[in-house]
Design a protein around this motif. Structure first.
Motif, PDB file in Angstrom:
ATOM      1  N   GLN A 130       0.820  -1.210   0.000  1.00 24.91           N
ATOM      2  CA  GLN A 130       0.000   0.000   0.000  1.00 24.91           C
ATOM      3  C   GLN A 130       0.860   1.269   0.000  1.00 24.91           C
ATOM      4  O   GLN A 130       0.394   2.323  -0.408  1.00 24.91           O
ATOM      5  CB  GLN A 130      -0.929   0.002   1.224  1.00 24.91           C
ATOM      6  N   ARG A 150      -2.763  -2.696  -8.788  1.00 26.38           N
ATOM      7  CA  ARG A 150      -3.229  -1.337  -9.120  1.00 26.38           C
ATOM      8  C   ARG A 150      -4.226  -0.841  -8.066  1.00 26.38           C
ATOM      9  O   ARG A 150      -4.201   0.320  -7.686  1.00 26.38           O
ATOM     10  CB  ARG A 150      -3.852  -1.341 -10.518  1.00 26.38           C
ATOM     11  N   ARG A 151      -5.077  -1.736  -7.573  1.00 27.43           N
ATOM     12  CA  ARG A 151      -6.045  -1.341  -6.538  1.00 27.43           C
ATOM     13  C   ARG A 151      -5.377  -1.110  -5.180  1.00 27.43           C
ATOM     14  O   ARG A 151      -5.770  -0.229  -4.428  1.00 27.43           O
ATOM     15  CB  ARG A 151      -7.138  -2.415  -6.386  1.00 27.43           C
ATOM     16  N   ARG A 154      -2.291   2.423  -4.960  1.00 32.65           N
ATOM     17  CA  ARG A 154      -2.974   3.428  -5.785  1.00 32.65           C
ATOM     18  C   ARG A 154      -2.066   4.553  -6.265  1.00 32.65           C
ATOM     19  O   ARG A 154      -2.255   5.073  -7.355  1.00 32.65           O
ATOM     20  CB  ARG A 154      -4.162   4.005  -5.027  1.00 32.65           C
ATOM     21  N   GLN A 155      -1.092   4.943  -5.456  1.00 31.44           N
ATOM     22  CA  GLN A 155      -0.236   6.069  -5.843  1.00 31.44           C
ATOM     23  C   GLN A 155       1.022   5.608  -6.592  1.00 31.44           C
ATOM     24  O   GLN A 155       1.786   6.433  -7.072  1.00 31.44           O
ATOM     25  CB  GLN A 155       0.177   6.899  -4.607  1.00 31.44           C
TER      26      GLN A 155
END
Length: 197
Positions: A130, A150-151, A154-155
């Motif tokens: 994350q 990708r989920r 996110r950044q």
């Protein structure tokens, strides 16, 4: 351009220890032979990244094959982080993974593993992922993880690092289809030759 992609600076121009995750079939600190992904991981360490290398494309199914890589890695910690060469490594061995299939019946039976594989990504990888600033996905079974990565991250900028065409190296044809469907979602694609584009 590549330097900007790989090396983001903070407001004051200093690096705030960005995190890089490499999803590859290679391992760090466990084998003598180095490949381009290991060299990339080492280069990212020199650039100030906190580097996490997740070894994929192994599962309990791998143990069924004679001469499998899994057999050569006996005694290595599985499904937990270990430290090596200034990086963190994770030898991921879930129950199943998307295996290559030469016979039509086995290819049909193995197809659902492509969708299931990402769901098996362990919490020990998901939680630190994350915080990723950069994710590198090698041309192997790791392409099945792209949508979930990708989920989660996110950044992060996500780079597809292609060494070979997937079907040429014996990957399941469903992985090639998944890669084509997801290709536009990658931030950058690296190929060793223009013909591979």
């Amino acid at each position: 351009m590549a330097a900007d992609f790989l090396f983001d600076s903070g407001k004051d121009g200093s690096v705030d220890s960005p995190a890089a995750f490499l999803f590859t079939q290679q391992t760090i600190g466990l084998q003598a032979r180095k490949t381009s992904m290991v060299f990339l991981a080492e280069a990212l360490v020199r650039r100030g990244y906190r580097v996490h290398v997740v070894t994929v494309q192994l599962s309990w199914l791998s143990g069924l094959r004679r001469g499998s890589k899994l057999g050569a890695l006996r005694g290595v910690p599985r499904n937990r982080w270990y430290a090596a060469d200034g990086m963190r490594g994770f030898l991921w061995v879930p129950p199943v993974h998307p295996v290559g299939a030469r016979r039509r019946l086995w290819r049909w039976a193995a197809a659902p593993l492509i969708a299931a594989y990402a769901a098996l990504l362990p919490r020990a990888v998901v939680k630190p992922l994350q915080t990723a600033d950069l994710v590198v996905i090698e041309s192997c079974a790791a392409v099945a993880l792209f949508r979930r990565i990708r989920r989660i991250a996110r950044q992060a900028r996500i780079l597809y690092s292609m060494s070979d065409r997937l079907t040429v190296v014996g990957m399941h044809p469903g992985l090639e289809r998944r890669l084509r469907a997801d290709a536009a979602g990658y931030d950058l694609v690296r190929v060793p030759a223009a013909a591979l584009l």
